[in-house]
Design an enzyme around this catalytic site. Structure first.
Site, PDB file in Angstrom:
ATOM      1  N   TYR A 101     -10.596   0.418  -1.826  1.00 28.44           N
ATOM      2  CA  TYR A 101     -11.690  -0.693  -1.682  1.00 28.44           C
ATOM      3  C   TYR A 101     -12.735  -0.914  -2.597  1.00 28.44           C
ATOM      4  O   TYR A 101     -13.718  -1.146  -2.319  1.00 28.44           O
ATOM      5  CB  TYR A 101     -12.388  -0.303  -0.096  1.00 28.44           C
ATOM      6  CG  TYR A 101     -11.401  -0.048   1.122  1.00 28.44           C
ATOM      7  CD1 TYR A 101     -10.502  -0.889   1.717  1.00 28.44           C
ATOM      8  CD2 TYR A 101     -10.982   1.002   1.521  1.00 28.44           C
ATOM      9  CE1 TYR A 101      -9.495  -0.791   2.453  1.00 28.44           C
ATOM     10  CE2 TYR A 101     -10.141   1.469   2.531  1.00 28.44           C
ATOM     11  CZ  TYR A 101      -9.286   0.156   2.909  1.00 28.44           C
ATOM     12  OH  TYR A 101      -8.507   0.707   3.875  1.00 28.44           O
ATOM     13  N   CYS A 120     -28.293 -10.430  -9.803  1.00 26.50           N
ATOM     14  CA  CYS A 120     -29.808 -10.923  -9.235  1.00 26.50           C
ATOM     15  C   CYS A 120     -29.671 -10.776  -7.807  1.00 26.50           C
ATOM     16  O   CYS A 120     -30.209 -11.698  -7.191  1.00 26.50           O
ATOM     17  CB  CYS A 120     -29.948 -12.371  -9.685  1.00 26.50           C
ATOM     18  SG  CYS A 120     -29.821 -12.509 -11.460  1.00 26.50           S
ATOM     19  N   GLU A 167      -0.257   4.592   8.404  1.00 29.18           N
ATOM     20  CA  GLU A 167      -0.651   3.594   7.695  1.00 29.18           C
ATOM     21  C   GLU A 167      -1.840   4.016   6.820  1.00 29.18           C
ATOM     22  O   GLU A 167      -2.991   3.611   6.771  1.00 29.18           O
ATOM     23  CB  GLU A 167      -0.970   2.307   8.353  1.00 29.18           C
ATOM     24  CG  GLU A 167      -0.023   1.707   9.304  1.00 29.18           C
ATOM     25  CD  GLU A 167      -0.719   0.719   9.991  1.00 29.18           C
ATOM     26  OE1 GLU A 167      -1.847   0.624  10.220  1.00 29.18           O
ATOM     27  OE2 GLU A 167       0.281   0.154  10.736  1.00 29.18           O
ATOM     28  N   PRO A 168      -1.902   5.198   6.084  1.00 35.59           N
ATOM     29  CA  PRO A 168      -3.194   5.557   5.187  1.00 35.59           C
ATOM     30  C   PRO A 168      -3.202   4.593   3.967  1.00 35.59           C
ATOM     31  O   PRO A 168      -2.344   4.510   3.440  1.00 35.59           O
ATOM     32  CB  PRO A 168      -2.777   7.152   5.013  1.00 35.59           C
ATOM     33  CG  PRO A 168      -1.289   7.028   4.855  1.00 35.59           C
ATOM     34  CD  PRO A 168      -0.656   5.929   5.672  1.00 35.59           C
ATOM     35  N   GLY A 169      -4.494   4.427   3.752  1.00 32.92           N
ATOM     36  CA  GLY A 169      -4.961   3.942   2.703  1.00 32.92           C
ATOM     37  C   GLY A 169      -5.805   4.673   1.781  1.00 32.92           C
ATOM     38  O   GLY A 169      -5.632   5.319   0.601  1.00 32.92           O
ATOM     39  N   ARG A 170      -7.099   4.629   2.147  1.00 30.97           N
ATOM     40  CA  ARG A 170      -8.402   5.375   1.476  1.00 30.97           C
ATOM     41  C   ARG A 170      -7.720   6.603   1.066  1.00 30.97           C
ATOM     42  O   ARG A 170      -8.311   7.364   0.034  1.00 30.97           O
ATOM     43  CB  ARG A 170      -9.499   5.404   2.481  1.00 30.97           C
ATOM     44  CG  ARG A 170     -10.554   5.937   1.622  1.00 30.97           C
ATOM     45  CD  ARG A 170     -11.848   6.003   2.854  1.00 30.97           C
ATOM     46  NE  ARG A 170     -12.036   5.270   3.695  1.00 30.97           N
ATOM     47  CZ  ARG A 170     -12.917   3.916   3.554  1.00 30.97           C
ATOM     48  NH1 ARG A 170     -13.688   3.989   2.577  1.00 30.97           N
ATOM     49  NH2 ARG A 170     -13.008   3.065   4.491  1.00 30.97           N
ATOM     50  N   TYR A 180     -22.152  -1.577   2.644  1.00 29.39           N
ATOM     51  CA  TYR A 180     -21.960  -0.576   3.746  1.00 29.39           C
ATOM     52  C   TYR A 180     -23.338   0.659   3.683  1.00 29.39           C
ATOM     53  O   TYR A 180     -22.806   1.741   4.217  1.00 29.39           O
ATOM     54  CB  TYR A 180     -20.908   0.039   3.979  1.00 29.39           C
ATOM     55  CG  TYR A 180     -19.310  -0.738   3.932  1.00 29.39           C
ATOM     56  CD1 TYR A 180     -19.249  -1.619   4.963  1.00 29.39           C
ATOM     57  CD2 TYR A 180     -18.563  -0.551   2.827  1.00 29.39           C
ATOM     58  CE1 TYR A 180     -17.961  -2.397   4.932  1.00 29.39           C
ATOM     59  CE2 TYR A 180     -17.459  -1.499   2.766  1.00 29.39           C
ATOM     60  CZ  TYR A 180     -17.244  -2.098   3.818  1.00 29.39           C
ATOM     61  OH  TYR A 180     -16.113  -2.940   3.888  1.00 29.39           O
TER      62      TYR A 180
HETATM   63  N1  LLP Z   1      -4.119   0.165   9.199  1.00 31.69           N
HETATM   64  C1  LLP Z   1      -4.815  -0.870   9.570  1.00 31.69           C
HETATM   65  C2  LLP Z   1      -4.288  -1.897  10.631  1.00 31.69           C
HETATM   66  C3  LLP Z   1      -6.138  -1.268   8.963  1.00 31.69           C
HETATM   67  O1  LLP Z   1      -6.847  -2.154   9.529  1.00 31.69           O
HETATM   68  C4  LLP Z   1      -6.509  -0.311   8.011  1.00 31.69           C
HETATM   69  C5  LLP Z   1      -7.935  -0.452   7.351  1.00 31.69           C
HETATM   70  C6  LLP Z   1      -5.724   0.688   7.464  1.00 31.69           C
HETATM   71  C7  LLP Z   1      -4.400   0.931   8.135  1.00 31.69           C
HETATM   72  C8  LLP Z   1      -6.018   1.914   6.352  1.00 31.69           C
HETATM   73  O2  LLP Z   1      -7.105   2.425   6.780  1.00 31.69           O
HETATM   74  P1  LLP Z   1      -7.767   3.667   5.819  1.00 31.69           P
HETATM   75  O3  LLP Z   1      -6.662   4.633   5.713  1.00 31.69           O
HETATM   76  O4  LLP Z   1      -7.926   3.123   4.449  1.00 31.69           O
HETATM   77  O5  LLP Z   1      -8.858   4.114   6.389  1.00 31.69           O
HETATM   78  N2  LLP Z   1     -13.764  -2.074   3.297  1.00 31.69           N
HETATM   79  C9  LLP Z   1     -13.751  -0.657   3.959  1.00 31.69           C
HETATM   80  C10 LLP Z   1     -12.687  -0.362   4.943  1.00 31.69           C
HETATM   81  C11 LLP Z   1     -11.849  -1.380   5.480  1.00 31.69           C
HETATM   82  C12 LLP Z   1     -10.711  -0.619   6.470  1.00 31.69           C
HETATM   83  C13 LLP Z   1      -9.978  -1.800   7.014  1.00 31.69           C
HETATM   84  N3  LLP Z   1      -8.626  -1.326   7.624  1.00 31.69           N
HETATM   85  C14 LLP Z   1     -14.597   0.485   2.925  1.00 31.69           C
HETATM   86  O6  LLP Z   1     -14.683  -0.054   2.030  1.00 31.69           O
HETATM   87  O7  LLP Z   1     -15.060   1.323   3.588  1.00 31.69           O
END
Ligand code: LLP
Length: 452
Positions: free
Chosen positions: A398, A369, A298-301, A341
């Site tokens: 994000y 502000c 489940e990659p996002g970032r 963060y």
């Molecule tokens: N799967 C689950 C269950 C998750 O909770 C998350 C992210 C992902 C996959 C994706 O993770 P990634 O591959 O993107 O690292 N707002 C924060 C990041 C919060 C991540 C929450 N969960 C930031 O700006 O760094």
């Protein structure tokens, strides 16, 4: 605890190093900073600023690189579910759908977005620590591919929903492997003290319980230990623990056919390479490759972070006391990561003429502000005047999804670049839209005489 605060002042990469480390960015002597084949100044001239810009080709290339690393490690059949929370724009989801990726969603809203973008329900997994009854009904009704269940209580709820709908739902249990991901405390999720997943000691009994409930088909496990993980070691430990648990479940006679490895692969916000994909795929193969599992991710970032940036222009360059401030038209309501963060983001000038030797430390701030509305402190940048454009890098994940309209600032526009073409994918929000869902009760505006 590690954090996002970036390199020490003085050791920060300059604009040339930041651009050199990002193949999708180039500084063109005639056109200035370009994302893929499009000059950012052209987009700003048409859309104004602040404005998000995403690179479609960059996203496809990154997805292909991740797939290639897994294939090289013998894990070519791994199933991708893009973590929609990182960037839920329909255009981004459409890119994922066209590339054959599914979606990992955490709300009914994300499920609806993913479906609207053309991702089949069967290719969607539903994660999250608090799924409402209604959202589960929606997911089961749509024929969702898999639910990642986080508690005994949720199992009971899902069973009731499945039975009522006359369906049998495939589920995996999200296990909390109690591994320190060594990332920012606000985004670490795999420690025993965190709210996520099922405690290690309870996994076997909860798995048995899942199998005993009507309408449920437990098929495996899931893990996600945190986000922005920049070394392979926490994955190494977590995958080893998951393999051990799968062995135990199988020894107890349970069928375990799937493992969802979650997301979390970190990127380099500076000028390094971040986590090496081959190392990540290597530890995955070492612990999980021979277990006869359907592996999922489940990659996002990692997929979208570097592919996006926030284009902003200078409102005013202000000097007071011994400090210099660059006040941008973007703010913490647009990109909250630095305020929330202490995240470090590269900031580079867009005009070729502004691209030169950094000559002075400056605090880069927004107009909101709050002192926390600071993108960078003591950043070395060339002298920039009003209207000069800058790009805040690696804002594809994000970024826009965490925006608000704080200080009555309309949501920024967004553009999608694809090679050398581009188009607007979100127009700037109109000021009147800020209150378009609000009403004022009539009695508040009635005169004293009328009410008396
Ligand atoms: N799967 C689950 C269950 C998750 O909770 C998350 C992210 C992902 C996959 C994706 O993770 P990634 O591959 O993107 O690292 N707002 C924060 C990041 C919060 C991540 C929450 N969960 C930031 O700006 O760094």
């Amino acid at each position: 605890m590690a954090d996002f605060s970036g390199p020490l002042p003085g050791a920060e990469p300059d604009a040339a190093a930041l651009i050199a480390a990002r193949p999708h960015l180039t500084m063109n002597a005639d056109h200035g900073l370009m994302l893929e084949g499009v000059p950012l100044a052209v987009i700003a001239a048409e859309l104004g600023s602040p404005c998000w810009v995403y690179g479609a080709e960059t996203i496809r290339t990154r997805l292909a690189a991740l797939r290639a690393a897994l294939a090289k490690a013998g894990l070519g059949a791994t199933d991708f579910h893009y973590a929609v929370k990182a960037n839920d724009h329909l255009a981004i989801l459409a890119i994922m759908a066209a590339a054959g990726a599914g979606a990992d969603v955490v709300s009914g809203g994300e499920l609806a977005r993913a479906r609207h973008a053309g991702i089949p329900a069967s290719h969607i997994v539903y994660s999250g620590v608090g799924k409402s009854f209604r959202d589960l009904q929606l997911a089961v009704g749509e024929g969702i591919g898999q639910v990642n269940v986080e508690s005994r209580e949720e199992l009971a709820m899902l069973s009731a929903v499945a039975e009522a709908a006359g369906r049998r739902v495939d589920l995996v249990l999200r296990v909390n492997p109690d591994v320190d991901a060594k990332t920012h405390a606000k985004i670490t999720t795999g420690l025993a003290e965190n709210k996520f997943g099922i405690a290690w000691a309870e996994v076997e009994s909860v798995y048995a319980y899942a199998g005993s409930l009507p309408g449920l088909n437990p098929v495996g496990l899931a893990m996600h230990i945190g986000s922005q993980i920049v070394s392979v070691e926490p994955f190494d430990t977590a995958f080893a623990r998951m393999a051990e648990m799968i062995g135990r479940l199988r020894a107890a006679g349970h069928t375990v056919t799937r493992l969802d490895c979650g997301g979390g692969i970190g990127i380099s916000y500076e000028d390094g390479s971040g986590i090496a994909l081959d190392d990540y795929a290597g530890v995955m193969a070492k612990h999980l490759g021979s277990l006869g599992l359907k592996l999922m991710m489940e990659p996002g970032r990692w997929l979208v972070g570097p592919a996006g940036l926030l284009l902003s222009s200078v409102i005013i360059a202000k000097k007071t006391g011994n400090r210099a401030f660059l006040v941008l038209d973007a703010a913490m309501n647009d990109l909250v990561r630095p305020a929330m963060y202490d995240a470090w983001h590269g900031i580079v000038p867009v005009a070729a003429a502004d691209f030169g030797t950094p000559d002075m430390p400056v605090d880069v701030v927004g107009p909101v502000c709050e002192t926390g509305d600071t993108f960078a402190k003591d950043r070395l940048l060339p002298a920039l005047g009003p209207d000069a454009l800058v790009a805040i890098l690696d804002a594809g994940a994000y970024g826009a999804v965490m925006s608000s309209t704080y200080n009555a600032r309309p949501l920024a526009a967004a553009a999608l670049v694809d090679g050398d073409r581009w188009t607007t994918v979100t127009p700037r929000q109109q000021v009147t839209e800020l209150w378009s869902r609000e009403t004022v009760p009539a009695w508040l505006t009635e005169t004293a005489g009328e009410t008396g």
